[in-house]
Design an enzyme around this catalytic site. Sequence first.
Site, short mmCIF file in Angstrom:
data_model
loop_
_atom_site.label_atom_id
_atom_site.label_comp_id
_atom_site.label_asym_id
_atom_site.label_seq_id
_atom_site.Cartn_x
_atom_site.Cartn_y
_atom_site.Cartn_z
N HIS A 22 0.82 -1.33 0.10
CA HIS A 22 0.19 0.30 0.35
C HIS A 22 0.74 1.75 0.23
O HIS A 22 2.05 1.18 0.48
CB HIS A 22 -1.22 -0.05 1.39
CG HIS A 22 -0.55 0.23 2.30
ND1 HIS A 22 -0.55 1.74 2.81
CD2 HIS A 22 0.25 -0.49 3.21
CE1 HIS A 22 0.50 1.44 3.79
NE2 HIS A 22 0.55 0.75 4.01
N CYS A 23 0.46 1.93 -0.46
CA CYS A 23 1.19 3.49 -0.57
C CYS A 23 0.48 4.31 0.24
O CYS A 23 -0.23 4.21 1.63
CB CYS A 23 1.01 3.61 -2.30
SG CYS A 23 -0.44 4.46 -2.56
N ALA A 24 0.33 5.94 0.46
CA ALA A 24 -0.66 6.73 0.97
C ALA A 24 -2.42 6.72 0.84
O ALA A 24 -2.80 6.72 2.33
CB ALA A 24 -0.39 8.22 0.51
#
Length: 263
Positions: free
Chosen positions: A25-27
């Site tokens: 996952h990213c932000a």
Amino acid sequence: MDYQRMAKEILQQLGGSENVISLAHCATRLRLQLKNVKQVEDNSIRAIKGVLGVVRSADQYQIIIGNDVNRVYDAFMNIGSFSANSSEMKKSEQNVFFRVCEGIASVFTPILAAITAAGMLQALLVLFTSLHLADSSSSTYYVLNKIANAGFYFLPVMLAYTAAKKFKCDPFMAVMLAGILLHPDLMRDNYVKVGYSSLVFFGISIHYVVYASSVIPILLGVFFMSYVEQFAEKVSPKTVKFFVKPLLTILITAPVTLLFLGP
């Protein structure tokens, strides 16, 4: 928001954990690599409460969650019984550009909160002084300014830790490397005070560089360290590996970073 329920619904629409190759996952997004992406119906994913959108990008299936993505990710990992290694995308199936972008995101995403806090505090200080609500010569302002500056000054330390996680080497050895780059006694004003006009290491001059707030030097240093650590693991005798491995790692990595990679 029921993150467990949300994660279950997403996993079900994705075709179960057996259809998930890798997870990250990213932000704001869940980033998945799927065995059979054709069986996934985008509208069914979008219909799940809490999902803001879906993006198909290169060989990734991205589900936009928003600021709560880390909670959904944790629930997703638990429900799917994924191992820690499953969160790493298969590099052989990614193009070079995507691998670079994914690597940058994975290193910077965990430290966004600290950078945001530092940046917002600096912005508030500028605003308050502009509106004459704060005195820039006061000690209170001085302390607050140093609190804000710390987030950027020690950026190499934070990046060292996240980069070590990415490059799979000891995170605290990486933090030590960042500490060496930032050591005050290696700054010109301090080593001149004790009588050195310049620093020479085994006949090679160390270029004076200020590493505070820098990014590239520590990333290169930790990347290099990941390979040195593997070498040290192989050559260190088992009986003394606990002592020899970290010694070899830092004795090789630190000088190379100070002499070549950093400058």
